[in-house]
Design a protein around this motif. Sequence first.
Motif, short mmCIF file in Angstrom:
data_model
loop_
_atom_site.label_atom_id
_atom_site.label_comp_id
_atom_site.label_asym_id
_atom_site.label_seq_id
_atom_site.Cartn_x
_atom_site.Cartn_y
_atom_site.Cartn_z
N VAL A 166 -4.13 -0.83 -4.84
CA VAL A 166 -2.65 0.59 -4.74
C VAL A 166 -2.35 -0.04 -3.52
CG1 VAL A 166 -3.86 2.30 -6.14
CG2 VAL A 166 -4.49 2.54 -3.97
N GLY A 167 -3.19 -1.28 -2.14
CA GLY A 167 -2.47 -1.85 -1.51
C GLY A 167 -3.45 -1.81 -0.96
N PHE A 168 -3.49 -3.01 -0.22
CA PHE A 168 -5.25 -3.58 0.99
C PHE A 168 -4.02 -3.74 2.63
CE2 PHE A 168 -7.39 -6.54 2.25
CZ PHE A 168 -8.55 -6.37 2.47
N ASP A 169 -4.59 -3.51 3.58
CA ASP A 169 -3.64 -3.42 4.79
C ASP A 169 -4.91 -3.25 5.44
OD1 ASP A 169 -2.40 -3.49 6.70
OD2 ASP A 169 -0.92 -1.86 6.33
N ARG A 170 -5.69 -4.62 6.26
CA ARG A 170 -6.66 -3.88 7.15
C ARG A 170 -6.45 -4.74 8.50
NH1 ARG A 170 -9.06 -9.29 7.94
NH2 ARG A 170 -8.81 -11.02 6.64
N ARG A 171 -5.16 -4.17 8.58
CA ARG A 171 -4.78 -4.55 10.23
C ARG A 171 -5.54 -3.76 11.28
NH1 ARG A 171 2.17 -4.12 9.31
NH2 ARG A 171 0.89 -2.43 7.53
N PRO A 172 -6.00 -2.87 10.89
CA PRO A 172 -6.15 -1.78 11.54
C PRO A 172 -7.21 -2.25 12.67
CG PRO A 172 -5.93 -0.24 9.58
CD PRO A 172 -5.36 -1.10 9.36
N ARG A 173 -8.19 -3.16 11.66
CA ARG A 173 -8.53 -4.21 12.26
C ARG A 173 -9.04 -5.53 12.46
NH1 ARG A 173 -12.18 -7.01 9.02
NH2 ARG A 173 -12.48 -6.32 6.49
N ASP A 174 -8.01 -6.13 11.82
CA ASP A 174 -7.93 -6.97 12.41
C ASP A 174 -5.98 -7.11 12.57
OD1 ASP A 174 -6.68 -10.25 12.41
OD2 ASP A 174 -8.38 -10.27 10.56
N PRO A 175 -5.28 -6.81 13.35
CA PRO A 175 -3.20 -7.19 13.40
C PRO A 175 -2.95 -8.31 13.10
CG PRO A 175 -4.89 -6.53 15.48
CD PRO A 175 -5.92 -7.37 14.75
N SER A 176 -3.29 -9.65 12.29
CA SER A 176 -3.09 -10.77 12.45
C SER A 176 -3.01 -10.57 10.69
CB SER A 176 -3.87 -11.73 13.03
OG SER A 176 -4.93 -12.42 12.23
N VAL A 182 1.88 -2.03 -1.41
CA VAL A 182 1.98 -1.32 -3.12
C VAL A 182 2.31 -0.28 -3.55
CG1 VAL A 182 1.94 -2.29 -6.00
CG2 VAL A 182 0.70 -3.40 -4.29
N SER A 183 3.36 -0.21 -3.94
CA SER A 183 4.49 1.25 -3.91
C SER A 183 3.85 1.86 -5.45
CB SER A 183 6.06 1.31 -4.42
OG SER A 183 6.53 1.06 -5.21
N THR A 184 3.84 2.91 -5.52
CA THR A 184 3.64 3.72 -6.62
C THR A 184 4.19 3.27 -7.71
OG1 THR A 184 5.09 5.69 -5.48
CG2 THR A 184 2.91 5.82 -5.70
N SER A 185 5.57 3.11 -8.02
CA SER A 185 6.39 2.75 -8.83
C SER A 185 5.27 1.49 -9.59
CB SER A 185 8.24 2.99 -8.65
OG SER A 185 8.12 1.96 -7.12
N GLN A 186 5.68 0.40 -8.37
CA GLN A 186 5.29 -0.99 -8.07
C GLN A 186 3.40 -1.07 -9.30
OE1 GLN A 186 5.29 -2.14 -4.19
NE2 GLN A 186 6.80 -3.81 -5.31
N ASP A 231 1.69 9.56 0.10
CA ASP A 231 2.30 9.44 -1.75
C ASP A 231 1.80 11.08 -2.26
OD1 ASP A 231 2.84 6.46 -1.34
OD2 ASP A 231 0.53 6.22 -0.60
N ARG A 232 0.96 11.56 -1.74
CA ARG A 232 0.38 12.94 -2.28
C ARG A 232 -0.80 12.20 -3.27
NH1 ARG A 232 2.10 17.56 0.09
NH2 ARG A 232 1.48 18.56 -1.79
N PHE A 233 0.32 12.62 -4.89
CA PHE A 233 -0.42 12.35 -5.84
C PHE A 233 0.26 11.75 -6.84
CE2 PHE A 233 -2.65 16.43 -5.23
CZ PHE A 233 -3.61 17.11 -5.66
N GLY A 234 0.76 10.60 -6.03
CA GLY A 234 1.82 9.18 -6.66
C GLY A 234 1.48 8.71 -7.96
N TYR A 235 -0.57 8.00 -7.52
CA TYR A 235 -0.37 7.16 -8.31
C TYR A 235 -0.77 7.47 -8.90
CZ TYR A 235 -0.25 3.93 -3.70
OH TYR A 235 1.03 2.72 -2.88
#
Length: 252
Positions: A166-176, A182-186, A231-235
Amino acid sequence: NEPWTKRWTGGDGAEAGTTLLSQSYGDEQEWIEHYEYLTQFFKHPNYVRVDGAPVFAIYRPGHVADKLAPMIQCWQKVARDRGDFPDGLHIVQTIGNFYRSDRQGQPPAVLKASDVQFDASFQFWPQLFASFQKEAQTQSAAASFRDVPLKNINRTKHMEYWGSYVGFDRRPRDPSAPPYLVSTSQFRDGVCGCFATMSAYRNRNIATNWFFITAWNEWNEQAILEPNHVDRFGYLDALQHCLQHVPVRPII
């Protein structure tokens, strides 16, 4: 199962590789102690099983190296000899970003001995991209569409579980780090397409067909299936829609 380093604190350069707690795998006595600890969970009535065998997934099998095969063999023997689980354990390997890198430099005999211990594998999204870029990028943006080529397995017995994310974003600990958004529709389109392909996939006969989603609440890496303020209950709604519209598999 990996060393704990400062890369999780957002450190960079040499600091990121500083080991805070190393990961080792012991010997037979420690393997038995580990099994005994796990048994309390294996025996819980809600624990996930396949044909009565508790499911146990290993994140980085290659990191265990030449101790993997004897460790799993030890667990299987103890499980059967003690009568805990007559059919042993259902051992699953992770197909993710470390699948290839952890295998580099290991003798072929060690790899073969390790690979044949697994009853199944599961596709870990989106880390699958790193090890099977060609296969992953020709699939849906959010879910599996085919098995990946694995070595030393018996395809008539080995199960390959598919998955999504449903997405993957580790920029909080690695800005690079590049984000995988991934949107709920994707997510809905990817999972529904995955289920449709799975229904028609030739020679795919899996009695208990587990499906792995990254992740329920991995907030640190922004992989969040559970309800949230954005996203509330979207996924979950998307997943429910796909589960309610799985095509009937044709019987030939």
